[in-house]
Design a protein around this motif. Sequence first.
Motif, PDB file in Angstrom:
ATOM      1  N   LEU A  59      54.371  40.180  48.354  1.00 32.75           N
ATOM      2  CA  LEU A  59      53.958  39.706  47.026  1.00 32.75           C
ATOM      3  C   LEU A  59      54.839  38.544  46.583  1.00 32.75           C
ATOM      4  CD1 LEU A  59      53.343  43.195  45.355  1.00 32.75           C
ATOM      5  CD2 LEU A  59      51.754  41.786  46.688  1.00 32.75           C
ATOM      6  N   ASN A  60      54.577  37.368  47.120  1.00 29.01           N
ATOM      7  CA  ASN A  60      55.423  36.194  46.894  1.00 29.01           C
ATOM      8  C   ASN A  60      54.816  35.154  45.949  1.00 29.01           C
ATOM      9  OD1 ASN A  60      57.355  37.184  48.699  1.00 29.01           O
ATOM     10  ND2 ASN A  60      56.327  36.253  50.458  1.00 29.01           N
ATOM     11  N   ASP A  61      53.504  35.203  45.727  1.00 26.26           N
ATOM     12  CA  ASP A  61      52.819  34.164  44.954  1.00 26.26           C
ATOM     13  C   ASP A  61      52.031  34.807  43.816  1.00 26.26           C
ATOM     14  OD1 ASP A  61      51.294  32.127  43.908  1.00 26.26           O
ATOM     15  OD2 ASP A  61      50.538  31.406  45.843  1.00 26.26           O
ATOM     16  N   PRO A  62      52.433  34.572  42.551  1.00 31.72           N
ATOM     17  CA  PRO A  62      51.729  35.182  41.417  1.00 31.72           C
ATOM     18  C   PRO A  62      50.237  34.889  41.387  1.00 31.72           C
ATOM     19  CG  PRO A  62      53.800  34.220  40.700  1.00 31.72           C
ATOM     20  CD  PRO A  62      53.604  33.773  42.121  1.00 31.72           C
ATOM     21  N   ASN A  63      49.824  33.761  41.946  1.00 32.39           N
ATOM     22  CA  ASN A  63      48.394  33.431  41.958  1.00 32.39           C
ATOM     23  C   ASN A  63      47.590  34.372  42.847  1.00 32.39           C
ATOM     24  OD1 ASN A  63      48.431  31.063  40.265  1.00 32.39           O
ATOM     25  ND2 ASN A  63      49.498  30.017  41.942  1.00 32.39           N
ATOM     26  N   GLU A  64      48.250  35.024  43.783  1.00 33.58           N
ATOM     27  CA  GLU A  64      47.558  35.864  44.751  1.00 33.58           C
ATOM     28  C   GLU A  64      47.864  37.352  44.590  1.00 33.58           C
ATOM     29  OE1 GLU A  64      48.744  34.411  48.539  1.00 33.58           O
ATOM     30  OE2 GLU A  64      47.774  32.444  48.306  1.00 33.58           O
ATOM     31  N   ILE A  65      48.911  37.684  43.842  1.00 36.81           N
ATOM     32  CA  ILE A  65      49.426  39.062  43.846  1.00 36.81           C
ATOM     33  C   ILE A  65      48.401  40.096  43.398  1.00 36.81           C
ATOM     34  CG2 ILE A  65      51.039  40.590  42.641  1.00 36.81           C
ATOM     35  CD1 ILE A  65      53.172  38.437  42.962  1.00 36.81           C
ATOM     36  N   ALA A  66      47.680  39.829  42.311  1.00 33.85           N
ATOM     37  CA  ALA A  66      46.722  40.828  41.811  1.00 33.85           C
ATOM     38  C   ALA A  66      45.661  41.132  42.865  1.00 33.85           C
ATOM     39  CB  ALA A  66      46.078  40.338  40.517  1.00 33.85           C
ATOM     40  N   ALA A  67      45.131  40.097  43.495  1.00 31.17           N
ATOM     41  CA  ALA A  67      44.119  40.297  44.542  1.00 31.17           C
ATOM     42  C   ALA A  67      44.724  41.021  45.745  1.00 31.17           C
ATOM     43  CB  ALA A  67      43.530  38.949  44.968  1.00 31.17           C
ATOM     44  N   GLN A  68      45.983  40.690  46.086  1.00 36.28           N
ATOM     45  CA  GLN A  68      46.648  41.364  47.190  1.00 36.28           C
ATOM     46  C   GLN A  68      46.791  42.863  46.916  1.00 36.28           C
ATOM     47  OE1 GLN A  68      50.173  38.582  47.300  1.00 36.28           O
ATOM     48  NE2 GLN A  68      50.008  38.928  49.506  1.00 36.28           N
ATOM     49  N   ILE A  69      47.204  43.197  45.716  1.00 35.84           N
ATOM     50  CA  ILE A  69      47.388  44.606  45.348  1.00 35.84           C
ATOM     51  C   ILE A  69      46.074  45.357  45.450  1.00 35.84           C
ATOM     52  CG2 ILE A  69      47.883  46.150  43.414  1.00 35.84           C
ATOM     53  CD1 ILE A  69      50.056  44.140  42.550  1.00 35.84           C
ATOM     54  N   ASP A  70      45.027  44.796  44.874  1.00 30.96           N
ATOM     55  CA  ASP A  70      43.725  45.469  44.880  1.00 30.96           C
ATOM     56  C   ASP A  70      43.216  45.672  46.303  1.00 30.96           C
ATOM     57  OD1 ASP A  70      43.962  45.375  42.175  1.00 30.96           O
ATOM     58  OD2 ASP A  70      42.258  44.039  41.818  1.00 30.96           O
ATOM     59  N   HIS A  71      43.306  44.648  47.118  1.00 34.24           N
ATOM     60  CA  HIS A  71      42.831  44.744  48.495  1.00 34.24           C
ATOM     61  C   HIS A  71      43.635  45.774  49.292  1.00 34.24           C
ATOM     62  CE1 HIS A  71      41.550  43.640  52.541  1.00 34.24           C
ATOM     63  NE2 HIS A  71      42.832  43.520  52.863  1.00 34.24           N
TER      64      HIS A  71
ATOM     65  N   VAL B 214      50.495  38.186  35.880  1.00 35.10           N
ATOM     66  CA  VAL B 214      49.232  38.120  36.625  1.00 35.10           C
ATOM     67  C   VAL B 214      48.111  38.493  35.663  1.00 35.10           C
ATOM     68  CG1 VAL B 214      50.263  38.630  38.873  1.00 35.10           C
ATOM     69  CG2 VAL B 214      49.485  40.516  37.431  1.00 35.10           C
ATOM     70  N   GLU B 215      46.871  38.336  36.113  1.00 37.08           N
ATOM     71  CA  GLU B 215      45.720  38.564  35.249  1.00 37.08           C
ATOM     72  C   GLU B 215      45.477  40.061  35.034  1.00 37.08           C
ATOM     73  OE1 GLU B 215      43.736  38.396  32.673  1.00 37.08           O
ATOM     74  OE2 GLU B 215      43.374  36.331  33.343  1.00 37.08           O
TER      75      GLU B 215
ATOM     76  N   VAL C 266      53.782  41.879  36.978  1.00 35.95           N
ATOM     77  CA  VAL C 266      53.355  42.355  38.294  1.00 35.95           C
ATOM     78  C   VAL C 266      53.593  43.858  38.438  1.00 35.95           C
ATOM     79  CG1 VAL C 266      53.926  42.293  40.764  1.00 35.95           C
ATOM     80  CG2 VAL C 266      53.576  40.152  39.501  1.00 35.95           C
ATOM     81  N   ALA C 267      54.779  44.314  38.048  1.00 36.44           N
ATOM     82  CA  ALA C 267      55.083  45.746  38.199  1.00 36.44           C
ATOM     83  C   ALA C 267      54.128  46.591  37.367  1.00 36.44           C
ATOM     84  CB  ALA C 267      56.521  46.021  37.799  1.00 36.44           C
ATOM     85  N   GLU C 268      53.814  46.142  36.168  1.00 42.60           N
ATOM     86  CA  GLU C 268      52.861  46.886  35.336  1.00 42.60           C
ATOM     87  C   GLU C 268      51.489  46.925  35.995  1.00 42.60           C
ATOM     88  OE1 GLU C 268      50.741  46.766  30.914  1.00 42.60           O
ATOM     89  OE2 GLU C 268      52.406  45.407  31.369  1.00 42.60           O
ATOM     90  N   TYR C 269      51.083  45.817  36.554  1.00 43.12           N
ATOM     91  CA  TYR C 269      49.781  45.762  37.224  1.00 43.12           C
ATOM     92  C   TYR C 269      49.749  46.745  38.398  1.00 43.12           C
ATOM     93  CZ  TYR C 269      45.483  43.855  39.210  1.00 43.12           C
ATOM     94  OH  TYR C 269      44.189  43.709  39.675  1.00 43.12           O
ATOM     95  N   LEU C 270      50.785  46.714  39.225  1.00 42.30           N
ATOM     96  CA  LEU C 270      50.817  47.565  40.411  1.00 42.30           C
ATOM     97  C   LEU C 270      50.815  49.042  40.035  1.00 42.30           C
ATOM     98  CD1 LEU C 270      51.165  48.147  43.420  1.00 42.30           C
ATOM     99  CD2 LEU C 270      53.603  47.645  43.170  1.00 42.30           C
ATOM    100  N   PHE C 271      51.667  49.433  39.085  1.00 48.12           N
ATOM    101  CA  PHE C 271      51.755  50.849  38.732  1.00 48.12           C
ATOM    102  C   PHE C 271      50.533  51.329  37.964  1.00 48.12           C
ATOM    103  CE2 PHE C 271      56.507  50.034  39.046  1.00 48.12           C
ATOM    104  CZ  PHE C 271      56.587  50.592  40.322  1.00 48.12           C
ATOM    105  N   THR C 272      49.920  50.446  37.202  1.00 48.12           N
ATOM    106  CA  THR C 272      48.672  50.824  36.530  1.00 48.12           C
ATOM    107  C   THR C 272      47.576  51.089  37.554  1.00 48.12           C
ATOM    108  OG1 THR C 272      49.233  49.518  34.574  1.00 48.12           O
ATOM    109  CG2 THR C 272      46.912  50.087  34.876  1.00 48.12           C
TER     110      THR C 272
END
Length: 574
Positions: A149-161, A186-187, A17-23
Amino acid sequence: MSSSDIRTGSLEKPVDVAEYLFTRLHQIGVRSVHGVPGDYNLVSLDYIPECGLDWVGSVNELNAAYAADGYARVKGIAALITTFGVGELSALNGVAGAYAEHVPVVHIVGCPSTISQRSGMLLHHTLGNGDFNVFSNMSKEISCALARLNDPNEIAAQIDHTLRECWIRSRPVYFMLPTDMVQKKVEGARLATPIDLEEPKNEAEREDYVVDVVLKYLHEAKDPVILVDACAIRHRALEEVHALIEKTKMPVFVTPMGKGAVNEEHETYGGVYAGASSDPDVIKRVEGSDLILSIGALKSDFNTSGFSYRTSQLRTIDFHSYMTVVRYSQYPDVTMRGVLKKVVERVDTSKLNVQPIAHKQVIETPSEASGVITQAWFWPRISKFLQNSDVIITETGTSNFGIWETRFPPNATALSQVLWGSIGWSVGAAQGAALAVKDMKAKRRTILFVGDGSFQLTAQELSTMIRLGLKPIIFLICNEGFTIERFIHGMDATYNDIAEWKFKELVTVFGGTDERTAKHEVKTVDELNTLLADKEFIAAQKLQFVMLHMPKDDAPRGLVMTAEASAKTNSKTE
């Protein structure tokens, strides 16, 4: 096999998750991340260099928020990381200022694990009542989007939005990142597709109708003018503004918060309009116009000299990031960039009645025979010192009002906090602005004007500038306290006094060396003129710290008039 293992196995390209967010932060333009470490964000901080980002590390969270604000105003967007409760609350004032002034700052808060939250554990940095959302609820009111950011299934979409909302709406957003989510998978395949940062287009039929109405009044006007304000800058409409100016050749004015929005050397530029405290010729031209195209207005008290505009809504068309207002008709969700583009395309210049600028606001340096550096002398004099593309930061107080009397060179960027007006903001903002210039590898000077009273609130951020090797020019106006407060109320009151610091010595205390910093003290006009002509000082190849002495009871004309209006507003009763 656990359900989390099944989910991870189904991912095409799993990343933490942290890598996804910072990327994602890197992809949208962030290069340096401000903040203060705390035990709830430490693991996430390890990912920052891996994602091509630099960790700044300010001396406290408030300064970090101010710095993120300044960074975003120059770079386009910024990121701030704090820890749960104690850290995020310290940053809240700075984030609120970014919200008020339409600045996109991503606030990431490291918080206790989801397990701890569900269990209601009595953890440090909490209120001891088991409520782990209390602080995020506080931030909700000063964020345009909030994501827990509590649910890995939703986190990537939450970050992008959430990041898209930050950019599009140009206001802070808030991420609550629990410690046990930092390394969840996450994906990562989503990272190959950039976040769509394009502003939503206006509905075509409604936009065309509004454009037709605007053109009707514009073609009928006998003396139209353009007035550019802060939100034209914040919501990235300057390209459209410049196109309108070039095609129509209409006279253009800026508000105090709009300084730097247009080329002040352009033939159509008329000066700063701030209501009653403006140059008389500017007042006559703007208030005498039969049609004002107002772009990105923020009509706050300090931006209008105490609400002293003498203009009629019947003679005004307002272009905003959320609507267009033609006289008294409102068109919600018909935003300014789309409308302005079509106005530029369709305006018939042969039908325009443009009256050229006969009397520009004249910026001349008056003589100062006494040798004392006065406000009236200083600000026009600075016009000659400024260079193309300078980044100019002014503090709430004498600087914000004095800069009205300074003529900016082309491509200058102005940073001020006229609406929120938090004392000390400019020091942190200057650090962020100078770092943004460095991250952009741009050859631009960063110049800060701040009073001694304001400087004392956030002086520690000077140490961050020195540590990062930044090279701002800092003009510290030494006039014995809170001048703007004195003129509002309490000219000789002790609560407007400050302790007498040996300000220059702070450069050494905070780690400055002769190789990386320079200290100056000027008390007379001749001394300042000599410094401003010094080639090494002008080149700004090291941090330059200038103690600039001015009289205690002296203030720019705009400040005096606005302070009088503010005092009257404060004293109003039912």
